[in-house]
Write an enzyme that holds these catalytic residues in place. Structure first.
Site, PDB file in Angstrom:
ATOM      1  N   GLN A   1      11.356 -42.266  15.672  1.00  0.00           N
ATOM      2  CA  GLN A   1      11.523 -42.415  14.236  1.00  0.00           C
ATOM      3  C   GLN A   1      12.491 -43.544  13.905  1.00  0.00           C
ATOM      4  O   GLN A   1      13.268 -43.983  14.748  1.00  0.00           O
ATOM      5  CB  GLN A   1      12.035 -41.115  13.606  1.00  0.00           C
ATOM      6  CG  GLN A   1      13.448 -40.733  14.032  1.00  0.00           C
ATOM      7  CD  GLN A   1      13.947 -39.483  13.324  1.00  0.00           C
ATOM      8  OE1 GLN A   1      13.176 -38.736  12.736  1.00  0.00           O
ATOM      9  NE2 GLN A   1      15.245 -39.256  13.375  1.00  0.00           N
TER      10      GLN A   1
ATOM     11  N   HIS B   1      12.944 -32.266  -7.559  1.00  0.00           N
ATOM     12  CA  HIS B   1      13.451 -30.949  -7.174  1.00  0.00           C
ATOM     13  C   HIS B   1      13.424 -29.949  -8.326  1.00  0.00           C
ATOM     14  O   HIS B   1      13.167 -28.758  -8.106  1.00  0.00           O
ATOM     15  CB  HIS B   1      14.848 -31.091  -6.575  1.00  0.00           C
ATOM     16  CG  HIS B   1      14.851 -31.830  -5.278  1.00  0.00           C
ATOM     17  ND1 HIS B   1      15.333 -33.117  -5.147  1.00  0.00           N
ATOM     18  CD2 HIS B   1      14.393 -31.476  -4.055  1.00  0.00           C
ATOM     19  CE1 HIS B   1      15.182 -33.515  -3.902  1.00  0.00           C
ATOM     20  NE2 HIS B   1      14.610 -32.542  -3.214  1.00  0.00           N
TER      21      HIS B   1
ATOM     22  N   GLU C   1      14.010 -25.126   8.676  1.00  0.00           N
ATOM     23  CA  GLU C   1      14.099 -26.547   9.002  1.00  0.00           C
ATOM     24  C   GLU C   1      13.930 -26.682  10.506  1.00  0.00           C
ATOM     25  O   GLU C   1      14.560 -25.956  11.278  1.00  0.00           O
ATOM     26  CB  GLU C   1      15.449 -27.108   8.549  1.00  0.00           C
ATOM     27  CG  GLU C   1      15.701 -28.554   8.902  1.00  0.00           C
ATOM     28  CD  GLU C   1      14.663 -29.501   8.316  1.00  0.00           C
ATOM     29  OE1 GLU C   1      13.940 -30.139   9.124  1.00  0.00           O
ATOM     30  OE2 GLU C   1      14.565 -29.598   7.080  1.00  0.00           O
TER      31      GLU C   1
ATOM     32  N   ASP D   1       9.934 -24.128  13.608  1.00  0.00           N
ATOM     33  CA  ASP D   1       8.773 -24.832  13.076  1.00  0.00           C
ATOM     34  C   ASP D   1       8.191 -24.020  11.919  1.00  0.00           C
ATOM     35  O   ASP D   1       8.045 -22.796  12.020  1.00  0.00           O
ATOM     36  CB  ASP D   1       7.732 -25.001  14.186  1.00  0.00           C
ATOM     37  CG  ASP D   1       6.420 -25.534  13.659  1.00  0.00           C
ATOM     38  OD1 ASP D   1       6.358 -26.726  13.324  1.00  0.00           O
ATOM     39  OD2 ASP D   1       5.463 -24.739  13.562  1.00  0.00           O
ATOM     40  N   GLY D   2       7.876 -24.690  10.822  1.00  0.00           N
ATOM     41  CA  GLY D   2       7.402 -23.994   9.637  1.00  0.00           C
ATOM     42  C   GLY D   2       6.139 -23.189   9.870  1.00  0.00           C
ATOM     43  O   GLY D   2       6.014 -22.057   9.384  1.00  0.00           O
TER      44      GLY D   2
ATOM     45  N   ASP E   1       8.547 -28.216   1.051  1.00  0.00           N
ATOM     46  CA  ASP E   1       9.133 -29.534   0.774  1.00  0.00           C
ATOM     47  C   ASP E   1       8.847 -30.430   1.966  1.00  0.00           C
ATOM     48  O   ASP E   1       9.731 -30.786   2.738  1.00  0.00           O
ATOM     49  CB  ASP E   1      10.637 -29.381   0.537  1.00  0.00           C
ATOM     50  CG  ASP E   1      11.304 -30.682   0.121  1.00  0.00           C
ATOM     51  OD1 ASP E   1      10.578 -31.620  -0.272  1.00  0.00           O
ATOM     52  OD2 ASP E   1      12.545 -30.763   0.195  1.00  0.00           O
TER      53      ASP E   1
ATOM     54  N   ASP F   1       4.871 -36.648   4.023  1.00  0.00           N
ATOM     55  CA  ASP F   1       3.444 -36.935   3.978  1.00  0.00           C
ATOM     56  C   ASP F   1       2.757 -36.387   5.231  1.00  0.00           C
ATOM     57  O   ASP F   1       3.403 -36.204   6.266  1.00  0.00           O
ATOM     58  CB  ASP F   1       3.214 -38.446   3.860  1.00  0.00           C
ATOM     59  CG  ASP F   1       3.570 -38.977   2.477  1.00  0.00           C
ATOM     60  OD1 ASP F   1       3.398 -38.226   1.506  1.00  0.00           O
ATOM     61  OD2 ASP F   1       4.019 -40.132   2.376  1.00  0.00           O
TER      62      ASP F   1
END
Length: 288
Positions: free
Chosen positions: A33, A64, A108, A140-141, A158, A161
């Protein structure tokens, strides 16, 4: 006077936006990243990931406020809220303003994101990480929503992309998991990009969410640094009345909440569900 350095966004090939960089606060570029936070005279602190603006101090309140107050006031009596992502703390900040909410769980994937944003974007969280109702889960979501024994009244995704790490939060496995841990009449919302430029995102989300929820739609707002027109937010629930509440009902709930907002208001709330014809046509043309 020396010319200021410019940072150019790389989200689209044929056009884009740039920011003058007054001061680089942090920049880490690895094989995985490219993360930068810099100061800009017009937008304050700007955070960008892999060449794409994620948030700025100047206009984050629009995003928000709309992501939180629309579902929470539409629900009317949400007690338990789940935030997927949101490591900068601004989504949490807005949810904590609802005094009737009893618990706020934030999932998160990287604990470092939270500590990093506490240091470099303190205005985003505004102390909300210290709220006694808040619980941080490092996971992990997709895994969390499919494994947790908790249930929630509102789920806010939230997400970034649907490329790279954020891609999993646009999958059927994620949406199915959210349905699994959402209480009856619960509401799921997620950012879905700028629909004029990223229309396929909205179409794909609508198609997948419709497998799990009886009422699926979008609401919208305009955010300066997410250029290209309106940004859409996915909306999914099994209570179709919640998307069609009158301004008077929302007004009563808003006044009772004691909220003081910079962008959101009850008229904006009801108007946000009006979508441009090109998006309505695109959604209607998809096979059921």
């Amino acid at each position: 006077m020396a010319e200021k350095k410019q940072w150019h966004e790389t989200l689209h090939d044929q056009f884009g936006q740039y920011f003058a960089v007054d001061n680089v606060l942090y920049h880490e570029k690895t094989d995985h990243q490219d993360l930068i936070i810099f100061e800009n005279a017009a937008f304050g602190r700007v955070m960008a990931l892999d060449g794409v603006v994620q948030t700025t101090e100047r206009d984050e309140f629009i995003y928000h406020e709309m992501m939180t107050h629309v579902p929470l006031l539409a629900h009317g009596h949400a007690k338990h809220v789940l935030i997927i992502g949101g490591g900068d703390g601004a989504m949490l900040r807005e949810v904590t303003r609802h005094k009737n909410v009893e618990s706020i769980t934030m999932v998160e994937i990287d604990a470092g994101v939270v500590s990093f944003c506490r240091q470099y974007l303190p205005n985003h969280n505004a102390g909300s990480y210290d709220d006694p109702r808040f619980k941080l889960v490092i996971d992990d979501g997709v895994n969390f929503v499919n494994q947790t024994s908790q249930t929630f009244d509102v789920i806010i995704s939230d997400c970034t992309d649907p490329i790279g790490p954020g891609e999993s939060l646009f999958t059927s496995a994620f949406y199915e998991g959210c349905k699994r841990c959402l209480n009856p009449s619960g509401i799921f919302v997620a950012q879905n990009g700028v629909c004029f430029l990223q229309q396929e995102e909205a179409i794909d989300s609508h198609r997948k969410l419709s497998h799990y929820f009886s009422d699926v739609g979008f609401y919208q707002t305009a955010i300066p640094t997410y250029y290209g027109g309106i940004m859409t937010f996915a909306w999914a629930t099994d209570n179709d009345a919640l998307r069609h509440l009158s301004t008077e009902i929302i007004q009563a709930r808003f006044l009772a909440s004691g909220l003081k907002c910079r962008y959101y208001n009850p008229a904006i709330h009801t108007a946000a569900f009006a979508l441009p014809q090109y998006l309505q046509d695109a959604l209607a043309s998809q096979p059921s």
